[in-house]
Design a protein around this motif. Structure first.
Motif, PDB file in Angstrom:
ATOM      1  N   LYS A 135       0.855  -1.176   0.000  1.00 38.28           N
ATOM      2  CA  LYS A 135       0.000   0.000   0.000  1.00 38.28           C
ATOM      3  C   LYS A 135       0.889   1.223   0.000  1.00 38.28           C
ATOM      4  O   LYS A 135       1.802   1.351   0.794  1.00 38.28           O
ATOM      5  CB  LYS A 135      -0.907  -0.009   1.226  1.00 38.28           C
ATOM      6  CG  LYS A 135      -1.893   1.109   1.219  1.00 38.28           C
ATOM      7  CD  LYS A 135      -2.862   0.994   2.359  1.00 38.28           C
ATOM      8  CE  LYS A 135      -3.849   2.150   2.275  1.00 38.28           C
ATOM      9  NZ  LYS A 135      -4.762   2.133   3.385  1.00 38.28           N
ATOM     10  N   LYS A 136       0.591   2.103  -0.899  1.00 35.81           N
ATOM     11  CA  LYS A 136       1.402   3.294  -1.051  1.00 35.81           C
ATOM     12  C   LYS A 136       0.518   4.497  -0.768  1.00 35.81           C
ATOM     13  O   LYS A 136      -0.584   4.603  -1.286  1.00 35.81           O
ATOM     14  CB  LYS A 136       1.887   3.336  -2.490  1.00 35.81           C
ATOM     15  CG  LYS A 136       3.148   4.056  -2.702  1.00 35.81           C
ATOM     16  CD  LYS A 136       3.469   3.895  -4.179  1.00 35.81           C
ATOM     17  CE  LYS A 136       4.794   4.405  -4.547  1.00 35.81           C
ATOM     18  NZ  LYS A 136       5.030   4.355  -5.952  1.00 35.81           N
ATOM     19  N   SER A 137       1.007   5.422   0.069  1.00 36.52           N
ATOM     20  CA  SER A 137       0.231   6.614   0.376  1.00 36.52           C
ATOM     21  C   SER A 137       0.382   7.596  -0.779  1.00 36.52           C
ATOM     22  O   SER A 137       1.466   7.757  -1.337  1.00 36.52           O
ATOM     23  CB  SER A 137       0.742   7.275   1.658  1.00 36.52           C
ATOM     24  OG  SER A 137       0.595   6.377   2.734  1.00 36.52           O
ATOM     25  N   PRO A 138      -0.690   8.282  -1.099  1.00 33.78           N
ATOM     26  CA  PRO A 138      -0.571   9.269  -2.169  1.00 33.78           C
ATOM     27  C   PRO A 138       0.225  10.484  -1.720  1.00 33.78           C
ATOM     28  O   PRO A 138       0.208  10.850  -0.553  1.00 33.78           O
ATOM     29  CB  PRO A 138      -2.022   9.642  -2.474  1.00 33.78           C
ATOM     30  CG  PRO A 138      -2.772   9.319  -1.233  1.00 33.78           C
ATOM     31  CD  PRO A 138      -2.038   8.175  -0.583  1.00 33.78           C
ATOM     32  N   THR A 139       0.937  11.080  -2.627  1.00 35.83           N
ATOM     33  CA  THR A 139       1.707  12.281  -2.315  1.00 35.83           C
ATOM     34  C   THR A 139       1.091  13.442  -3.080  1.00 35.83           C
ATOM     35  O   THR A 139       0.696  13.298  -4.233  1.00 35.83           O
ATOM     36  CB  THR A 139       3.172  12.107  -2.729  1.00 35.83           C
ATOM     37  OG1 THR A 139       3.217  11.792  -4.102  1.00 35.83           O
ATOM     38  CG2 THR A 139       3.845  10.994  -1.941  1.00 35.83           C
ATOM     39  N   TYR A 140       1.017  14.570  -2.384  1.00 35.07           N
ATOM     40  CA  TYR A 140       0.429  15.750  -2.979  1.00 35.07           C
ATOM     41  C   TYR A 140       1.471  16.859  -2.975  1.00 35.07           C
ATOM     42  O   TYR A 140       2.205  17.029  -2.009  1.00 35.07           O
ATOM     43  CB  TYR A 140      -0.798  16.224  -2.185  1.00 35.07           C
ATOM     44  CG  TYR A 140      -1.870  15.163  -2.101  1.00 35.07           C
ATOM     45  CD1 TYR A 140      -2.707  14.933  -3.186  1.00 35.07           C
ATOM     46  CD2 TYR A 140      -2.057  14.427  -0.948  1.00 35.07           C
ATOM     47  CE1 TYR A 140      -3.702  13.976  -3.115  1.00 35.07           C
ATOM     48  CE2 TYR A 140      -3.047  13.464  -0.870  1.00 35.07           C
ATOM     49  CZ  TYR A 140      -3.860  13.246  -1.957  1.00 35.07           C
ATOM     50  OH  TYR A 140      -4.838  12.304  -1.894  1.00 35.07           O
ATOM     51  N   THR A 141       1.547  17.615  -4.021  1.00 37.69           N
ATOM     52  CA  THR A 141       2.437  18.774  -4.076  1.00 37.69           C
ATOM     53  C   THR A 141       1.564  19.998  -4.291  1.00 37.69           C
ATOM     54  O   THR A 141       0.685  20.005  -5.151  1.00 37.69           O
ATOM     55  CB  THR A 141       3.449  18.636  -5.216  1.00 37.69           C
ATOM     56  OG1 THR A 141       2.743  18.467  -6.418  1.00 37.69           O
ATOM     57  CG2 THR A 141       4.370  17.452  -4.992  1.00 37.69           C
ATOM     58  N   VAL A 142       1.838  21.022  -3.507  1.00 34.16           N
ATOM     59  CA  VAL A 142       1.061  22.245  -3.599  1.00 34.16           C
ATOM     60  C   VAL A 142       1.973  23.324  -4.153  1.00 34.16           C
ATOM     61  O   VAL A 142       3.053  23.569  -3.630  1.00 34.16           O
ATOM     62  CB  VAL A 142       0.514  22.662  -2.216  1.00 34.16           C
ATOM     63  CG1 VAL A 142      -0.243  23.973  -2.303  1.00 34.16           C
ATOM     64  CG2 VAL A 142      -0.348  21.562  -1.651  1.00 34.16           C
ATOM     65  N   THR A 143       1.540  23.937  -5.207  1.00 32.16           N
ATOM     66  CA  THR A 143       2.317  25.042  -5.773  1.00 32.16           C
ATOM     67  C   THR A 143       1.437  26.270  -5.768  1.00 32.16           C
ATOM     68  O   THR A 143       0.236  26.206  -6.053  1.00 32.16           O
ATOM     69  CB  THR A 143       2.766  24.716  -7.199  1.00 32.16           C
ATOM     70  OG1 THR A 143       1.616  24.431  -7.978  1.00 32.16           O
ATOM     71  CG2 THR A 143       3.701  23.532  -7.229  1.00 32.16           C
ATOM     72  N   ALA A 144       2.066  27.394  -5.455  1.00 34.86           N
ATOM     73  CA  ALA A 144       1.324  28.652  -5.403  1.00 34.86           C
ATOM     74  C   ALA A 144       1.112  29.143  -6.823  1.00 34.86           C
ATOM     75  O   ALA A 144       1.977  28.984  -7.684  1.00 34.86           O
ATOM     76  CB  ALA A 144       2.091  29.678  -4.590  1.00 34.86           C
ATOM     77  N   PRO A 145      -0.040  29.747  -7.073  1.00 29.78           N
ATOM     78  CA  PRO A 145      -0.250  30.255  -8.420  1.00 29.78           C
ATOM     79  C   PRO A 145       0.667  31.444  -8.702  1.00 29.78           C
ATOM     80  O   PRO A 145       1.022  32.202  -7.820  1.00 29.78           O
ATOM     81  CB  PRO A 145      -1.718  30.665  -8.421  1.00 29.78           C
ATOM     82  CG  PRO A 145      -2.081  30.868  -6.999  1.00 29.78           C
ATOM     83  CD  PRO A 145      -1.183  29.965  -6.199  1.00 29.78           C
TER      84      PRO A 145
END
Length: 171
Positions: A135-145
């Motif tokens: 099971k792999k946890s999802p990774t999220y990347t947040v970039t500013a506009p």
């Protein structure tokens, strides 16, 4: 009483307006002109014959006619090995055939179970194995506009010049 007189008047009016079948319009059947002319020719004498004789087939047919009486014969090899020979005559009295067979019928001998049935062994199956995926946890990347400055408005260097209309001379 008035009712009966009124009914009688309607009956007379209806009888006067009725036209019997003798006054009905009459149409004749259309007349078609046929361009076909039946031409019956007298039968002509003829004579023919043909034969096939190879490894699998032995057939023949011959026929002769004088226009009134037709005679002929044909031969066929039957599946049991015999040969069928038919001699015939056809005339105004009908068709008469004489059928003869030559040879002896031969049938293959029946042999019970002259083959051995194939035997099959049951296939060996192993139970399938199952490995659960990691099971792999999802990774999220947040970039500013990112924003950029709007494009500058177009600059007009000249102002439009309007010319007065030219007056055309009248003659």
């Amino acid at each position: 009483m008035k009712f009966f007189i009124l009914a009688a008047l309607f009956a007379v009016a209806a009888a006067d307006s009725y036209r019997s079948a003798e006054y009905a319009p009459k149409y004749e059947a259309p007349a078609y002109k046929s361009t076909y002319e039946a031409k019956y020719e007298t039968p002509q004498p003829y004579d023919f014959s043909w034969a096939v004789n190879d490894y699998y087939n032995d057939y023949s047919h011959s026929e002769r006619s004088d226009g009134k009486v037709t005679t002929g014969s044909y031969r066929v090899v039957l599946p049991d090995g015999r040969t069928q020979i038919v001699t015939y005559k056809a005339d105004s009295y009908g068709y008469v055939a004489d059928v003869k067979y030559t040879g002896e019928a031969k049938y293959p001998e029946y042999v019970a179970n002259n083959y051995k049935a194939t035997t099959y062994s049951a296939p060996a199956y192993t139970a399938p194995t199952y490995t659960a995926p990691a099971k792999k946890s999802p990774t999220y990347t947040v970039t500013a506009p990112t924003y950029s400055a709007p494009a500058p408005a177009p600059a007009y260097t000249t102002t439009p010049v309007y010319k007065a209309p030219v007056v055309q001379p009248q003659y």
